[in-house]
Design a protein around this motif. Structure first.
Motif, short mmCIF file in Angstrom:
data_model
loop_
_atom_site.label_atom_id
_atom_site.label_comp_id
_atom_site.label_asym_id
_atom_site.label_seq_id
_atom_site.Cartn_x
_atom_site.Cartn_y
_atom_site.Cartn_z
N ARG A 176 26.66 -29.68 -51.00
CA ARG A 176 27.38 -30.81 -50.42
C ARG A 176 27.95 -30.41 -49.07
O ARG A 176 27.95 -31.19 -48.12
CB ARG A 176 28.51 -31.26 -51.35
N GLY A 177 28.48 -29.17 -48.99
CA GLY A 177 29.00 -28.74 -47.71
C GLY A 177 29.70 -27.39 -47.79
O GLY A 177 30.02 -26.89 -48.86
N ILE A 178 29.91 -26.82 -46.61
CA ILE A 178 30.62 -25.55 -46.45
C ILE A 178 31.99 -25.84 -45.87
O ILE A 178 32.12 -26.56 -44.89
CB ILE A 178 29.86 -24.61 -45.47
N VAL A 179 33.04 -25.29 -46.50
CA VAL A 179 34.41 -25.49 -46.04
C VAL A 179 34.90 -24.22 -45.36
O VAL A 179 34.95 -23.15 -45.99
CB VAL A 179 35.36 -25.83 -47.20
N LEU A 180 35.29 -24.30 -44.12
CA LEU A 180 35.88 -23.17 -43.40
C LEU A 180 37.37 -23.14 -43.70
O LEU A 180 38.09 -24.10 -43.41
CB LEU A 180 35.63 -23.30 -41.90
N THR A 181 37.84 -22.06 -44.32
CA THR A 181 39.24 -21.96 -44.74
C THR A 181 39.96 -20.85 -43.98
O THR A 181 39.34 -19.99 -43.35
CB THR A 181 39.33 -21.66 -46.25
N MET A 182 41.30 -20.88 -44.05
CA MET A 182 42.15 -19.86 -43.43
C MET A 182 41.87 -19.73 -41.93
O MET A 182 41.89 -18.62 -41.37
CB MET A 182 41.99 -18.51 -44.14
N PHE A 183 41.61 -20.85 -41.31
CA PHE A 183 41.30 -20.87 -39.88
C PHE A 183 42.57 -20.72 -39.05
O PHE A 183 43.55 -21.43 -39.26
CB PHE A 183 40.60 -22.18 -39.51
N ASP A 184 42.56 -19.77 -38.14
CA ASP A 184 43.70 -19.54 -37.25
C ASP A 184 43.22 -19.74 -35.81
O ASP A 184 42.51 -18.89 -35.25
CB ASP A 184 44.23 -18.11 -37.43
N PRO A 185 43.59 -20.85 -35.19
CA PRO A 185 43.09 -21.17 -33.84
C PRO A 185 43.56 -20.18 -32.78
O PRO A 185 43.02 -20.16 -31.67
CB PRO A 185 43.65 -22.57 -33.58
N ARG A 186 44.54 -19.35 -33.11
CA ARG A 186 45.07 -18.39 -32.13
C ARG A 186 44.18 -17.15 -32.01
O ARG A 186 44.35 -16.36 -31.08
CB ARG A 186 46.48 -17.95 -32.53
N THR A 187 43.25 -16.98 -32.94
CA THR A 187 42.43 -15.77 -32.94
C THR A 187 40.98 -16.08 -32.56
O THR A 187 40.41 -17.11 -32.95
CB THR A 187 42.43 -15.09 -34.33
#
Length: 255
Positions: A179-190
């Protein structure tokens, strides 16, 4: 008949249970009749919905190994429209006991056959391994949702997971799809988070959900209070992300 999602990744600590619990909760608040199945002996999904594991008399173990009826084991959560099929530490022994039982890969699917019409959606929280319990979940599922954390070695083992999915399609569940891949624990600062997201989109293409789940302290705190994020802190960035993800999951023409 219910559509069944298995939330799976053989790596631990990728946000799998957090994704399962919060998807189930939002789906229920969207008016869907939902069953969450906890197939991990750590019982984290059950506890994350406020279930007191010390008060559970029957669990998934009794269904898979002893043939108990699903209707006897299901308990109602504190959330309207959301039921739980809980696990306990007893499930840890099921892996060994399943080996000698036939058919061992389809026991969950067969057990769910009688209650499919009672739900719109079933969401399965899988253990962090490609075990017989996970194979049971994949055999019972229509689609899989794969959380991938935006950290080092994020895609490590994904080829093994996709190979397992192919084997399940070939021998047990030909209609199974991602159904899909979920990107988790994303930190836009890195830079690392952006690099992992880019790599995942190269590998999986449009199978990666547009919504990314941020690294968020409120998401981390919520399970210790036995609440999904939409009740613990509905105004948080984590809550907003999971609500958006839920809408993406449903945006497939089925509802």
């Amino acid at each position: 008949m219910a559509t069944t999602y298995a939330v799976v990744n053989q790596k631990g600590g990728v946000g799998k249970t957090t994704t399962t619990v919060n998807l189930a909760a939002y789906l229920a608040t969207f008016g869907k009749k939902v069953l969450l199945i906890d197939i991990d002996s750590q019982s984290n999904a059950s506890v994350g919905l406020g279930v007191d594991r010390t008060q559970i008399e029957l669990c998934l173990y009794n269904i898979l190994i002893e043939g108990a009826a699903v209707s006897e084991v299901i308990i109602k959560s504190n959330i309207s429209n959301l039921d739980v099929l809980p696990s306990t530490a007893r499930l840890a022994g099921a892996e060994v006991e399943l080996v000698s039982l036939l058919p061992r890969e389809t026991r969950l699917k067969e057990a769910l056959a009688g209650i499919q019409e009672n739900y719109d959606l079933i969401v399965i929280d899988c253990p962090p391994s490609l075990s017989l319990l996970t194979v049971n979940a994949l055999t019972a599922a229509d689609e899989v949702i794969i959380p991938i954390q935006c950290e080092y070695y994020a895609l490590e083992g994904i080829s093994q997971l996709t190979h397992t999915l192919e084997l399940v399609r070939e021998s047990l569940n030909p209609a199974l799809k991602i159904r899909g891949i979920v990107l988790t624990m994303f930190d836009p600062r890195t830079l690392l988070s952006s690099q992992v997201a880019e790599e995942a989109r190269k590998y999986f293409g449009n199978k990666v959900f547009k919504t990314v789940i941020p690294r968020n302290i409120r998401l981390a705190e919520a399970p210790s209070f036995g609440q999904p994020i939409l009740f613990y802190d509905p105004g948080s960035k984590g809550a907003e992300a999971y609500e958006n993800l839920c809408r993406e999951v449903l945006d497939d023409g089925q509802f």
